[in-house]
Design a protein around this motif. Structure first.
Motif, short mmCIF file in Angstrom:
data_model
loop_
_atom_site.label_atom_id
_atom_site.label_comp_id
_atom_site.label_asym_id
_atom_site.label_seq_id
_atom_site.Cartn_x
_atom_site.Cartn_y
_atom_site.Cartn_z
N ARG A 179 9.09 -3.24 8.40
CA ARG A 179 7.78 -2.73 8.95
C ARG A 179 8.22 -1.38 9.45
O ARG A 179 8.98 -1.00 10.32
N THR A 208 1.35 -9.13 5.98
CA THR A 208 2.71 -8.59 6.31
C THR A 208 3.34 -8.20 4.84
O THR A 208 4.05 -7.39 4.78
N ARG A 229 -3.23 -0.67 11.34
CA ARG A 229 -3.46 -0.61 10.11
C ARG A 229 -5.20 -1.25 10.19
O ARG A 229 -5.25 -2.28 11.03
N THR A 265 0.55 -6.09 16.05
CA THR A 265 0.23 -4.67 15.85
C THR A 265 1.27 -3.73 16.71
O THR A 265 1.33 -2.62 16.38
N ALA A 308 2.19 -5.16 3.60
CA ALA A 308 2.60 -3.88 4.31
C ALA A 308 3.95 -3.57 3.97
O ALA A 308 4.54 -2.36 3.89
N ARG A 309 4.72 -4.53 3.89
CA ARG A 309 6.07 -4.46 3.24
C ARG A 309 6.20 -3.69 2.11
O ARG A 309 7.18 -2.57 2.06
N THR A 365 -4.56 -6.48 6.37
CA THR A 365 -3.54 -6.09 5.86
C THR A 365 -2.48 -7.25 5.92
O THR A 365 -2.08 -7.76 7.30
N ASP A 372 3.08 -0.03 10.65
CA ASP A 372 2.76 -1.37 10.91
C ASP A 372 2.75 -1.79 12.24
O ASP A 372 1.98 -2.87 12.52
#
Lengths: 356, 356
Positions: free
Chosen positions: B264, B343, B337, B242, B346-347, B341, B269
């Motif tokens: 990201r 990846t 975050r 992170t 998030a994307r 969460t 992110d």
DNA sequence: CTGAAAGCGCTAACAG
DNA sequence: CTGTTAGCGCTTTCAG
């Protein structure tokens, strides 16, 4: 610390002979010269710079007057400095960099009237540069890097902005671009009469006219924020622009950032070409910037050679020389999309592509 | 060009009186001093640096030995130089920058044995720096910017890397980050024993341990490409990282570019903190970088003051001083975050946000 | 081709 | 508090 006396004694010659052997100012028989050189080597002799300077009225020091703003020295300037230092060293001179700008006139006056400098190279020359007056008044030979408004009687080396802009525009036009915007330095900088900004502006107008295209120049502050603002302005005035030519290393980063934030991809939606940029900086950007590489170290070498000519013979020929930047194509330039692509469509496509 | 003789004649005093009035090396009555000063002003007198240097065995020149690689001088180094130049000037010394690295030992030897330098400041000091030996051998006082492996008997000023790293890590931990990766200079640079790289590495390990966290360091070449590669490596090793702490101004740009390319967002992110970075450079990035601002100009001032103490009294006290960098929060760091969460999620969210 | 000697402009004893 | 003077280490006439 051995002196010339010591060398003379050891070589069994007079001091003047040692001196002449050192400077070559008068012929010396081979035999004597060998004796002297041997003695020097044995004693590890080095002439005392101050004594030499006092007697000969030559400091063998050249000054590189180099205003240092908070932004620092770019790779371009560094290449220049390095080239100049190498050339000076090869000629037996020391190059000293002095962070003296147009604001430090007193400091310059001191440096010059103390007879510390045999000559000076001025960087970041302004159209009306008071440093020129100070140095001329004190009889210190000088060479400009850049140009003042009136260059009669002054030697200079500078970038050939006209040719450089023409090459950059030509590259974009060859790729098929028509709506090209030029992002320059700030309005204040232009108003101050900063040469490179003015010359590239005019060269851009001429180059675009030559291709029958409309020239649009947008000034930008020298910062990332300035670049972002400039992009916004550019898109407002020419919503369907396909290429940007930039002469502002700081702004170009903000410009790229803002382009990405708006979902316009480089070079698919917008091509970007950066002027007078070093490879190191060009590679920092994503994608790497197609750029006009500045001829930094050659510029430095030529400047020193010119200056030394002035130092050696007081009334040497004036040398005014321009060097072009070379185009180096990297990832930030490419052919434009076919006509008819709207802004909205481009943005949508960009978003799609990114998710893929 | 007026000489001291001229001044003495005009003021109707002896040359020595003029000299003493100038240097203050012996008391002068107010009346005489005024006469002398008036004469100097009238003649616009400036002492001849070479004559002064010869007679006093002092050049009043301090050298700033400054290896110039192709990357140029960052804003950090520039602030240092500017601070040093101001301090030198205030003390009546000239600061000359000489682009002399560890490779130009001959040039340094010449400069020093010609008695041109009263003292020297060494930048970009290596753990075993041969320039130190040359200067010591020739009896030239010196101050290091940075540290050699063995600093006994040497004065230096340097950045307090330990405290700086601790503050940076602390900032991220306070925000709630646990998986923090440290992007350092290249493996080669580490192998060469480059002090800042080694010291920050160790400081990072210690700081993370202090918070009960796992330290992961990744070396990166000093280029945008190096930063991109480093990010890929980091994400492979710690997919759910992170935060990134970076000590590499060039790599950090590639790192940000790659982060954006992978969808990201910064700082949502991934938070990014850049070490030993100047405000000017930090602002170039999008978003602007939270950074540890280097104390450039203070470092320069202190270095000069220390050096002058050594020049004035041969056996001055050794001064070894560390200055911390100050945290400056900008847009690239924020809370992580909430856990869980992925990846992918998030994307997706990043893409959505961008289209909004 | 080489030597002797007069400075270059200033500082710092040494005298008063 | 001030003046006189002998260098600092080299370059450069002027003589040979």
């Amino acid at each position: 610390m051995a002196t010339m006396q010591d060398v003379a004694r050891l070589a069994r010659v007079s001091v003047s002979t040692v001196s002449y052997a050192l400077t070559g100012a008068r012929p010396i028989s081979q035999a004597t010269r060998d004796k002297v050189l041997a003695a020097m080597a044995e004693l590890d002799y080095q002439p005392n710079a101050m004594a030499r300077g006092l007697a000969s009225r030559r400091s063998r020091i050249l000054g590189l007057l180099l205003p240092m703003d908070e932004r620092g020295l770019g790779a371009t300037e560094t290449a220049f400095v390095t080239g100049a230092a190498a050339a000076a060293s090869a000629a037996g001179y020391h190059l000293v960099l002095s962070p003296i700008g147009v604001g430090d006139l007193d400091q310059l006056r001191r440096l010059a009237s103390q007879r510390m400098l045999d000559g000076a190279l001025l960087m970041e020359v302004q159209l009306h540069d008071p440093r020129v007056d100070v140095l001329r008044e004190l009889g210190v030979p000088l060479v400009l890097i850049g140009r003042t408004a009136d260059t009669t009687g002054l030697s200079y080396v500078d970038i050939d902005f006209d040719q450089t802009v023409r090459a950059a525009v030509g590259h974009l036009v060859d790729l098929g671009h028509h709506r090209i915007v030029y992002v320059n330095h700030s309005a204040d900088t232009l108003a101050e009469g900063y040469g490179p900004a003015l010359r590239t502006r005019d060269a851009f107008t001429a180059a675009m006219a030559g291709h029958g295209l409309e020239p649009l120049m947008i000034p930008a502050e020298d910062s990332a924020a300035g670049g972002r603002t400039a992009l916004a302005t550019a898109l407002r005035r020419v919503p369907d622009l396909t290429a940007i030519l930039a002469m502002n290393e700081s702004a170009v980063f903000g410009l790229l950032g803002e382009l990405a934030a708006r979902g316009r991809s480089v070079p698919d939606d917008v091509s970007v070409v950066s002027m007078v940029t070093s490879p190191q900086v060009a590679e920092l950007a994503t994608p790497a910037l197609t750029a006009m590489n500045s001829p930094g170290s050659a510029l430095g070498r030529i400047a020193i050679e010119t200056l030394l000519r002035h130092v050696d013979v007081g009334d040497a020929q004036i040398n005014q020389q321009l060097l072009p930047c070379a185009l180096e194509v990297r990832g930030s330039s490419g052919p434009p999309r076919t006509e008819g692509t709207t802004t909205e469509a481009a943005r949508r496509r960009a978003a799609t592509r990114r998710r893929a």
